[in-house]
Enzyme design. Structure first.
Site, short mmCIF file in Angstrom:
data_model
loop_
_atom_site.label_atom_id
_atom_site.label_comp_id
_atom_site.label_asym_id
_atom_site.label_seq_id
_atom_site.Cartn_x
_atom_site.Cartn_y
_atom_site.Cartn_z
N LYS A 68 -1.35 -9.35 2.74
CA LYS A 68 -0.60 -8.92 3.93
C LYS A 68 -1.48 -7.95 4.70
O LYS A 68 -2.18 -7.12 4.09
CB LYS A 68 0.72 -8.24 3.54
CG LYS A 68 1.47 -7.62 4.73
CD LYS A 68 2.93 -7.31 4.40
CE LYS A 68 3.16 -5.99 3.72
NZ LYS A 68 2.69 -4.80 4.45
N ASP A 88 0.85 -1.21 0.00
CA ASP A 88 0.00 0.00 0.00
C ASP A 88 0.88 1.26 0.00
O ASP A 88 0.37 2.37 -0.10
CB ASP A 88 -1.01 -0.01 1.16
CG ASP A 88 -0.36 0.00 2.53
OD1 ASP A 88 0.88 -0.16 2.63
OD2 ASP A 88 -1.10 0.17 3.53
N SER A 89 2.20 1.08 0.04
CA SER A 89 3.12 2.20 -0.20
C SER A 89 2.84 2.81 -1.57
O SER A 89 3.25 3.94 -1.84
CB SER A 89 4.58 1.73 -0.11
OG SER A 89 4.78 0.59 -0.92
N GLU A 147 -1.53 -5.47 8.51
CA GLU A 147 -0.73 -4.93 9.62
C GLU A 147 -1.40 -5.23 10.96
O GLU A 147 -2.63 -5.24 11.06
CB GLU A 147 -0.57 -3.41 9.45
CG GLU A 147 0.21 -3.04 8.20
CD GLU A 147 0.42 -1.54 8.05
OE1 GLU A 147 0.10 -0.77 8.97
OE2 GLU A 147 0.92 -1.14 6.97
N GLU A 166 9.12 -4.44 10.68
CA GLU A 166 9.56 -3.12 10.19
C GLU A 166 10.10 -2.25 11.32
O GLU A 166 9.46 -2.09 12.36
CB GLU A 166 8.39 -2.40 9.47
CG GLU A 166 8.81 -1.04 8.93
CD GLU A 166 7.87 -0.45 7.90
OE1 GLU A 166 6.93 -1.13 7.46
OE2 GLU A 166 8.08 0.73 7.53
N ASP A 224 -1.20 -6.05 -0.33
CA ASP A 224 -1.54 -5.43 0.96
C ASP A 224 -3.03 -5.17 1.08
O ASP A 224 -3.67 -4.71 0.13
CB ASP A 224 -0.84 -4.06 1.06
CG ASP A 224 0.34 -4.09 2.00
OD1 ASP A 224 0.43 -5.01 2.83
OD2 ASP A 224 1.17 -3.17 1.91
#
Ligand code: KIV
Length: 281
Positions: free
Chosen positions: A118, A49-50, A120, A186, A88
């Site tokens: 993925k 999602d960057s 978070e 991270e 993501d």
């Protein structure tokens, strides 16, 4: 896993088994041509999602939508032949309940053809990870600095210093126990990255974590020097493509303004006789 071999496509269970072996290689991709480049060398291609910050000029990942991830995921799918493709889950598409997470993860998988998602979060996401894994959706965890929580964390700070180390260790254990096939770690201190890698049974993929992690990930645009808005300490630039592109664009502009482009070799030969119509040639 050797990226140069013509082996079969890499699977999530294959990554899960790759513990304590030569480091896994992971990079991001958002487009077909970059996916093709990255697929030739990586074990995992992440549609991160960057993309919101790197390609859409957003100031954080919070504004990224499921539709954006699906659009970029479809483009990446066309370029990935061998690596495991992970997409993501964007902010707000999985935190509410396991059911919400399943609905949106299933859409991501069905519409992009990705092999895993993925998401978070640590202990608080364990129930959701378990729910997805039990229903055919391989999940990659992401703990330590979780950029979607930037407002709660108060910035993009190193996580797990001092007493915070216990929290990140518990997160790692909970996410692994819930069934994640690997975990992105991270921006945590080196020693903590090493300890967690020793403690959990699935591969850790570090970004600003530790060389002891089972693999490493970077944002491709960061390591190529294409995204220059800011540069985290953990980014190593392997090329300066942004600078090369700036120089190339400046040269084009200069040559157009000076009438030096296009030159003879860039234009097409005349096929129409230059003599006036009807005149003897
Ligand atoms: O969004 C992303 O690109 C990521 C990686 C930096 C791990 O989550």
């Amino acid at each position: 896993m050797s990226a140069s071999s013509k082996a079969a496509a890499i699977t999530a269970p294959g990554i899960a088994r790759h513990k304590g072996k030569p480091p896994l290689v992971c990079l991001t991709a958002y487009t077909t041509p970059v996916a093709e480049l990255v697929d030739a060398h990586c074990d995992i291609v992440l549609v991160g999602d960057s993309v919101g910050m790197v390609m859409h000029g957003l100031s954080s990942t919070l504004g990224v939508t499921l539709d954006m991830m699906i659009m970029h995921g479809k483009a990446v799918r066309r370029g990935v032949k061998r690596a495991l493709m992970v997409v993501d889950m964007p902010f707000g598409t999985y935190e509410e309940s396991p059911e919400q997470a399943f609905r949106n993860a299933a859409r991501l998988m069905a519409e992009t053809g990705c092999a895993a998602v993925k998401l978070e979060g640590g202990e608080e996401m364990a129930e959701t990870i378990r729910f997805l894994c039990a229903r055919g959706i391989p999940v990659m965890g992401h703990i330590g600095l979780t950029p979607q929580a930037v407002n709660s964390l108060g910035g993009y700070r190193v996580q797990g210093r001092g007493e915070g180390a216990e929290i990140v260790r518990r997160d790692a254990a909970a996410v692994a126990e819930a069934g994640a096939f690997s975990i992105v770690l991270e921006k945590v201190p080196d020693g903590l990255g090493r300890l967690i890698t020793e403690e959990i049974p699935v591969p850790t993929i570090g970004i600003g974590a530790s060389a002891a992690c089972d693999g490493q990930v970077l944002v491709t645009d960061d390591m190529l020097g294409m995204f220059t808005a800011f540069r985290p300490k953990f980014v190593k630039r392997y090329a300066e493509l942004g600078q090369a592109a700036d120089e190339a664009i400046a040269a084009f502009a200069r040559e157009v303004r000076e009438g030096r482009f296009p030159a003879a070799e860039h234009v097409f030969a005349d096929e129409i006789p230059t003599a006036p119509r009807g005149a003897a040639v």
